[in-house]
Scaffold this motif. Sequence first.
Motif, PDB file in Angstrom:
ATOM      1  N   ARG A  52     -12.332 -21.727   1.995  1.00  0.00           N
ATOM      2  CA  ARG A  52     -13.660 -21.911   2.548  1.00  0.00           C
ATOM      3  C   ARG A  52     -13.609 -22.922   3.692  1.00  0.00           C
ATOM      4  NH1 ARG A  52     -14.811 -22.973  -2.804  1.00  0.00           N
ATOM      5  NH2 ARG A  52     -15.432 -25.100  -2.268  1.00  0.00           N
ATOM      6  N   SER A  53     -14.555 -22.802   4.601  1.00  0.00           N
ATOM      7  CA  SER A  53     -14.675 -23.793   5.653  1.00  0.00           C
ATOM      8  C   SER A  53     -14.873 -25.175   5.031  1.00  0.00           C
ATOM      9  CB  SER A  53     -15.861 -23.456   6.557  1.00  0.00           C
ATOM     10  OG  SER A  53     -15.624 -22.256   7.252  1.00  0.00           O
ATOM     11  N   ASN A  54     -14.226 -26.149   5.608  1.00  0.00           N
ATOM     12  CA  ASN A  54     -14.299 -27.552   5.159  1.00  0.00           C
ATOM     13  C   ASN A  54     -13.629 -27.803   3.815  1.00  0.00           C
ATOM     14  OD1 ASN A  54     -15.576 -28.257   7.508  1.00  0.00           O
ATOM     15  ND2 ASN A  54     -17.614 -28.396   6.617  1.00  0.00           N
ATOM     16  N   VAL A  55     -12.726 -26.919   3.383  1.00  0.00           N
ATOM     17  CA  VAL A  55     -11.992 -27.149   2.136  1.00  0.00           C
ATOM     18  C   VAL A  55     -10.808 -28.101   2.356  1.00  0.00           C
ATOM     19  CG1 VAL A  55     -10.305 -25.265   2.302  1.00  0.00           C
ATOM     20  CG2 VAL A  55     -11.169 -25.962   0.054  1.00  0.00           C
ATOM     21  N   GLY A  56     -10.514 -28.376   3.641  1.00  0.00           N
ATOM     22  CA  GLY A  56      -9.397 -29.254   3.965  1.00  0.00           C
ATOM     23  C   GLY A  56      -8.138 -28.512   4.350  1.00  0.00           C
ATOM     24  N   LYS A  57      -8.298 -27.288   4.833  1.00  0.00           N
ATOM     25  CA  LYS A  57      -7.132 -26.446   5.138  1.00  0.00           C
ATOM     26  C   LYS A  57      -6.326 -27.000   6.310  1.00  0.00           C
ATOM     27  CE  LYS A  57      -8.172 -22.234   6.226  1.00  0.00           C
ATOM     28  NZ  LYS A  57      -8.015 -22.246   7.712  1.00  0.00           N
ATOM     29  N   SER A  58      -6.994 -27.358   7.390  1.00  0.00           N
ATOM     30  CA  SER A  58      -6.277 -27.891   8.547  1.00  0.00           C
ATOM     31  C   SER A  58      -5.566 -29.196   8.197  1.00  0.00           C
ATOM     32  CB  SER A  58      -7.244 -28.119   9.712  1.00  0.00           C
ATOM     33  OG  SER A  58      -7.775 -26.895  10.173  1.00  0.00           O
ATOM     34  N   SER A  59      -6.239 -30.048   7.448  1.00  0.00           N
ATOM     35  CA  SER A  59      -5.626 -31.321   7.056  1.00  0.00           C
ATOM     36  C   SER A  59      -4.399 -31.085   6.184  1.00  0.00           C
ATOM     37  CB  SER A  59      -6.646 -32.185   6.304  1.00  0.00           C
ATOM     38  OG  SER A  59      -7.723 -32.535   7.150  1.00  0.00           O
ATOM     39  N   LEU A  60      -4.462 -30.091   5.291  1.00  0.00           N
ATOM     40  CA  LEU A  60      -3.320 -29.792   4.434  1.00  0.00           C
ATOM     41  C   LEU A  60      -2.147 -29.269   5.244  1.00  0.00           C
ATOM     42  CD1 LEU A  60      -2.210 -29.611   1.520  1.00  0.00           C
ATOM     43  CD2 LEU A  60      -2.951 -27.231   1.513  1.00  0.00           C
ATOM     44  N   ILE A  61      -2.406 -28.366   6.183  1.00  0.00           N
ATOM     45  CA  ILE A  61      -1.330 -27.827   7.015  1.00  0.00           C
ATOM     46  C   ILE A  61      -0.703 -28.936   7.846  1.00  0.00           C
ATOM     47  CG2 ILE A  61      -0.830 -26.294   8.965  1.00  0.00           C
ATOM     48  CD1 ILE A  61      -2.886 -24.337   7.768  1.00  0.00           C
ATOM     49  N   ASN A  62      -1.518 -29.821   8.379  1.00  0.00           N
ATOM     50  CA  ASN A  62      -0.986 -30.942   9.152  1.00  0.00           C
ATOM     51  C   ASN A  62      -0.127 -31.860   8.287  1.00  0.00           C
ATOM     52  OD1 ASN A  62      -2.231 -30.072  11.505  1.00  0.00           O
ATOM     53  ND2 ASN A  62      -4.048 -31.315  11.195  1.00  0.00           N
ATOM     54  N   ALA A  63      -0.563 -32.108   7.049  1.00  0.00           N
ATOM     55  CA  ALA A  63       0.213 -32.950   6.139  1.00  0.00           C
ATOM     56  C   ALA A  63       1.516 -32.260   5.739  1.00  0.00           C
ATOM     57  CB  ALA A  63      -0.613 -33.283   4.897  1.00  0.00           C
ATOM     58  N   LEU A  64       1.427 -30.967   5.502  1.00  0.00           N
ATOM     59  CA  LEU A  64       2.588 -30.187   5.079  1.00  0.00           C
ATOM     60  C   LEU A  64       3.678 -30.209   6.149  1.00  0.00           C
ATOM     61  CD1 LEU A  64       3.401 -28.261   2.702  1.00  0.00           C
ATOM     62  CD2 LEU A  64       2.452 -26.390   4.066  1.00  0.00           C
ATOM     63  N   THR A  65       3.259 -30.081   7.398  1.00  0.00           N
ATOM     64  CA  THR A  65       4.206 -30.022   8.514  1.00  0.00           C
ATOM     65  C   THR A  65       4.491 -31.401   9.110  1.00  0.00           C
ATOM     66  OG1 THR A  65       2.398 -29.598  10.081  1.00  0.00           O
ATOM     67  CG2 THR A  65       3.494 -27.678   9.114  1.00  0.00           C
ATOM     68  N   ASN A  66       3.774 -32.422   8.603  1.00  0.00           N
ATOM     69  CA  ASN A  66       3.922 -33.792   9.102  1.00  0.00           C
ATOM     70  C   ASN A  66       3.638 -33.875  10.593  1.00  0.00           C
ATOM     71  OD1 ASN A  66       4.369 -36.535   8.588  1.00  0.00           O
ATOM     72  ND2 ASN A  66       6.534 -36.410   9.163  1.00  0.00           N
ATOM     73  N   ARG A  67       2.628 -33.121  11.020  1.00  0.00           N
ATOM     74  CA  ARG A  67       2.212 -33.114  12.423  1.00  0.00           C
ATOM     75  C   ARG A  67       0.689 -33.197  12.469  1.00  0.00           C
ATOM     76  NH1 ARG A  67       6.896 -30.643  11.793  1.00  0.00           N
ATOM     77  NH2 ARG A  67       8.414 -30.496  13.504  1.00  0.00           N
ATOM     78  N   LYS A  68       0.184 -34.283  13.015  1.00  0.00           N
ATOM     79  CA  LYS A  68      -1.244 -34.582  12.903  1.00  0.00           C
ATOM     80  C   LYS A  68      -2.127 -33.543  13.578  1.00  0.00           C
ATOM     81  CE  LYS A  68      -0.826 -39.588  12.379  1.00  0.00           C
ATOM     82  NZ  LYS A  68      -1.205 -40.918  12.931  1.00  0.00           N
ATOM     83  N   GLY A  69      -1.685 -32.969  14.682  1.00  0.00           N
ATOM     84  CA  GLY A  69      -2.574 -32.095  15.437  1.00  0.00           C
ATOM     85  C   GLY A  69      -2.188 -30.632  15.438  1.00  0.00           C
ATOM     86  N   THR A 197      -3.121 -31.214  -4.680  1.00  0.00           N
ATOM     87  CA  THR A 197      -2.715 -31.891  -3.449  1.00  0.00           C
ATOM     88  C   THR A 197      -3.769 -32.877  -2.967  1.00  0.00           C
ATOM     89  OG1 THR A 197      -3.697 -30.241  -1.956  1.00  0.00           O
ATOM     90  CG2 THR A 197      -1.430 -29.839  -2.695  1.00  0.00           C
ATOM     91  N   SER A 198      -3.290 -33.829  -2.218  1.00  0.00           N
ATOM     92  CA  SER A 198      -4.145 -34.729  -1.447  1.00  0.00           C
ATOM     93  C   SER A 198      -3.493 -34.909  -0.090  1.00  0.00           C
ATOM     94  CB  SER A 198      -4.304 -36.081  -2.140  1.00  0.00           C
ATOM     95  OG  SER A 198      -4.835 -37.040  -1.229  1.00  0.00           O
ATOM     96  N   SER A 199      -4.146 -34.455   0.956  1.00  0.00           N
ATOM     97  CA  SER A 199      -3.588 -34.606   2.300  1.00  0.00           C
ATOM     98  C   SER A 199      -3.516 -36.070   2.696  1.00  0.00           C
ATOM     99  CB  SER A 199      -4.444 -33.827   3.311  1.00  0.00           C
ATOM    100  OG  SER A 199      -4.435 -32.452   3.009  1.00  0.00           O
ATOM    101  N   GLU A 200      -4.476 -36.870   2.245  1.00  0.00           N
ATOM    102  CA  GLU A 200      -4.500 -38.286   2.601  1.00  0.00           C
ATOM    103  C   GLU A 200      -3.418 -39.078   1.875  1.00  0.00           C
ATOM    104  OE1 GLU A 200      -8.242 -40.233   2.328  1.00  0.00           O
ATOM    105  OE2 GLU A 200      -9.299 -38.757   3.547  1.00  0.00           O
ATOM    106  N   LYS A 201      -3.230 -38.798   0.588  1.00  0.00           N
ATOM    107  CA  LYS A 201      -2.279 -39.566  -0.217  1.00  0.00           C
ATOM    108  C   LYS A 201      -0.881 -38.952  -0.235  1.00  0.00           C
ATOM    109  CE  LYS A 201      -5.575 -42.343  -1.720  1.00  0.00           C
ATOM    110  NZ  LYS A 201      -5.641 -43.765  -1.341  1.00  0.00           N
TER     111      LYS A 201
END
Length: 216
Positions: A52-69, A197-201
Amino acid sequence: MILPFPIAEPESEAAAELGRKLFSGPVDFLKGVVAMDGLPDADRVEVCFAGRSNVGKSSLINALTNRKGLARASNTPGRTQEINFFELGEARYLVDLPGYGYANAPLAVVEKWQRLLKNYLSGRPNLRRAFVLIDSRHGIKTVDEEIMQLMNRSALTFQVVMTKADKIKDHERDRVLEQVRGKLAKHPAAFPELIMTSSEKGDGIATLRAVISCLE
């Protein structure tokens, strides 16, 4: 007592190392696709992320790949209108699907996105697993079940990834997990483990990397 859909345990050292190596290598944006004829060749293992929109998908992908943008995070639901393909080394595609469940986009746009999403999920021969992201605070909603039912019909294995695990207290988490497990029991295509998962932690990121690296 063994719970159905247990939380995935940390991977073996060998699997964890495979995941670390895979995601420490090159990860590059390939293309954004708005129609099925724009898909890249199905010449490597592919995994996709849906939610769903705003579920944190982009943040998770960024955390997974260790690339912020790498994936664009936005507070505006429905901003991502394309299927975005990323090259994960030379042997994997990582695919970011359009968010679903948004309310502010025009109906014609929503229908176009949903049609593209359904065609992709049912017609991509090299797609090994879909990761369906569920907000740990809210559990599975009707729009999530609609996507899961499509994956059932397509015989596409999907695995639930719980996001924002750091945003919920333990007793609330147990209640949400009970709801999620009950819903997943109705879906034959559901992989029988959850990933918290936690993208922040950074919680669960190494586990998810290892899972993706071991798919063939």
